[in-house]
Write an enzyme that holds these catalytic residues in place. Sequence first.
Site, PDB file in Angstrom:
ATOM      1  N   LYS A 102     -11.601  -7.619   3.930  1.00 60.01           N
ATOM      2  CA  LYS A 102     -11.391  -7.465   5.384  1.00 60.01           C
ATOM      3  C   LYS A 102     -11.988  -8.677   6.111  1.00 60.01           C
ATOM      4  O   LYS A 102     -11.941  -9.779   5.567  1.00 60.01           O
ATOM      5  CB  LYS A 102     -11.964  -6.131   5.870  1.00 60.01           C
ATOM      6  CG  LYS A 102     -11.434  -4.958   5.016  1.00 60.01           C
ATOM      7  CD  LYS A 102     -11.722  -3.598   5.575  1.00 60.01           C
ATOM      8  CE  LYS A 102     -11.137  -2.553   4.634  1.00 60.01           C
ATOM      9  NZ  LYS A 102     -11.215  -1.202   5.172  1.00 60.01           N
ATOM     10  N   GLU A 107      -3.362   4.635   0.724  1.00 57.69           N
ATOM     11  CA  GLU A 107      -4.679   4.711   1.372  1.00 57.69           C
ATOM     12  C   GLU A 107      -4.645   5.725   2.512  1.00 57.69           C
ATOM     13  O   GLU A 107      -4.195   5.408   3.622  1.00 57.69           O
ATOM     14  CB  GLU A 107      -5.062   3.333   1.934  1.00 57.69           C
ATOM     15  CG  GLU A 107      -5.180   2.273   0.882  1.00 57.69           C
ATOM     16  CD  GLU A 107      -6.104   1.141   1.324  1.00 57.69           C
ATOM     17  OE1 GLU A 107      -7.068   0.881   0.609  1.00 57.69           O
ATOM     18  OE2 GLU A 107      -5.872   0.547   2.396  1.00 57.69           O
ATOM     19  N   HIS A 132      -1.631  -2.957   5.875  1.00 55.63           N
ATOM     20  CA  HIS A 132      -2.867  -2.180   5.812  1.00 55.63           C
ATOM     21  C   HIS A 132      -2.979  -1.315   7.070  1.00 55.63           C
ATOM     22  O   HIS A 132      -2.558  -1.734   8.145  1.00 55.63           O
ATOM     23  CB  HIS A 132      -4.076  -3.123   5.692  1.00 55.63           C
ATOM     24  CG  HIS A 132      -5.341  -2.380   5.402  1.00 55.63           C
ATOM     25  ND1 HIS A 132      -6.088  -1.794   6.394  1.00 55.63           N
ATOM     26  CD2 HIS A 132      -5.955  -2.098   4.230  1.00 55.63           C
ATOM     27  CE1 HIS A 132      -7.130  -1.187   5.843  1.00 55.63           C
ATOM     28  NE2 HIS A 132      -7.070  -1.353   4.535  1.00 55.63           N
ATOM     29  N   GLY A 135     -13.278   3.682   4.690  1.00 62.95           N
ATOM     30  CA  GLY A 135     -14.556   3.323   5.303  1.00 62.95           C
ATOM     31  C   GLY A 135     -15.346   4.506   5.821  1.00 62.95           C
ATOM     32  O   GLY A 135     -16.312   4.344   6.549  1.00 62.95           O
ATOM     33  N   SER A 171     -12.622   4.578   0.354  1.00 64.00           N
ATOM     34  CA  SER A 171     -13.964   4.939  -0.126  1.00 64.00           C
ATOM     35  C   SER A 171     -14.032   5.086  -1.645  1.00 64.00           C
ATOM     36  O   SER A 171     -14.761   5.927  -2.164  1.00 64.00           O
ATOM     37  CB  SER A 171     -14.460   6.216   0.561  1.00 64.00           C
ATOM     38  OG  SER A 171     -14.585   5.995   1.955  1.00 64.00           O
ATOM     39  N   GLU A 205      -5.311  -0.754   9.007  1.00 65.94           N
ATOM     40  CA  GLU A 205      -5.986  -1.402  10.143  1.00 65.94           C
ATOM     41  C   GLU A 205      -5.015  -2.316  10.896  1.00 65.94           C
ATOM     42  O   GLU A 205      -5.108  -2.468  12.110  1.00 65.94           O
ATOM     43  CB  GLU A 205      -7.223  -2.164   9.648  1.00 65.94           C
ATOM     44  CG  GLU A 205      -8.353  -1.189   9.316  1.00 65.94           C
ATOM     45  CD  GLU A 205      -9.257  -1.627   8.177  1.00 65.94           C
ATOM     46  OE1 GLU A 205      -9.279  -2.810   7.829  1.00 65.94           O
ATOM     47  OE2 GLU A 205      -9.944  -0.745   7.625  1.00 65.94           O
ATOM     48  N   ASN A 264     -10.652  -5.707  -1.088  1.00 59.97           N
ATOM     49  CA  ASN A 264     -10.161  -6.090   0.238  1.00 59.97           C
ATOM     50  C   ASN A 264     -11.389  -6.392   1.082  1.00 59.97           C
ATOM     51  O   ASN A 264     -12.056  -5.488   1.561  1.00 59.97           O
ATOM     52  CB  ASN A 264      -9.345  -4.925   0.837  1.00 59.97           C
ATOM     53  CG  ASN A 264      -8.946  -5.186   2.279  1.00 59.97           C
ATOM     54  OD1 ASN A 264      -9.081  -6.303   2.781  1.00 59.97           O
ATOM     55  ND2 ASN A 264      -8.453  -4.154   2.948  1.00 59.97           N
TER      56      ASN A 264
END
Length: 250
Positions: free
Chosen positions: A11, A166, A94, A172, A212, A96, A9
């Site tokens: 991003k 996730e 996702h 991250g 991660s 985010e 991904n």
Amino acid sequence: MKKNIIAGNWKMNNGLTETIELIAALKPLVKDAEAEVAVCVPFTDLAVAKKALKGSKIKLGAQNIHWADKGAFTGEISGAMLKELKVDYVIIGHSERRQYFGETDATVNARLKAALKYDIKPIVCVGETLAEREAGKVEEVLIRQTEGAFADIDKASLKNIVVAYEPVWAIGTGKTATSDEANDTIAIIRKKIQKLYGSPVAKALRIQYGGSMNAKNAKELMAKEQIDGGLIGGASLKAVDFSQVVNYNA
Ligand code: PGA
């Protein structure tokens, strides 16, 4: 037999030149991968990435899809547009998107339906925040997100869907869920799918871990019974790092 799937991904990273360079570097490094490999790139990179991926088995993914076929939705991209670019996968929901762009279980469900309509394989993301985990709400949150995402989705579609678990606190941050934590939490999602669609469908569903995941922890995570792949953010931005995750068994 289901095939594991490792997806990068990217991003909001990599322009056109970087896309060409990264894919060129990646291709030889993952050519013998046992797992299915995909890169989910920004919309603006899709056409160039498709061309760069030629001659490899690496699949192309987008990072979002709108639910409408077309119309007055400034800034959005439709399933028809993605289909024209021959996109194989699309990330939906996702964290985010949920956190910064108002994505809800209902919009995730609408986008999932659009992806299926256009024959693009969805990677549906679910996962709890740190506050939710600390409040003992992991199961409640994952069941709500899973039920919400899969509302009115028929059984036959499940074979085309990938789920990514996730935990938001692991994305991250360098903090990975332990392999046992990831395994046990994915089992909750699979159990919910089993209740909704029955045991064969639940067993066949590919569920990735994301957060991660990197060259160091991929092997241990992938060894877990419930984990059928990874959704890789940071470690997908360098060809060598990503290839080491992809080739976790090497
Ligand atoms: P990360 O991101 O690997 O950088 O934690 C994963 C993701 O957000 O998909």
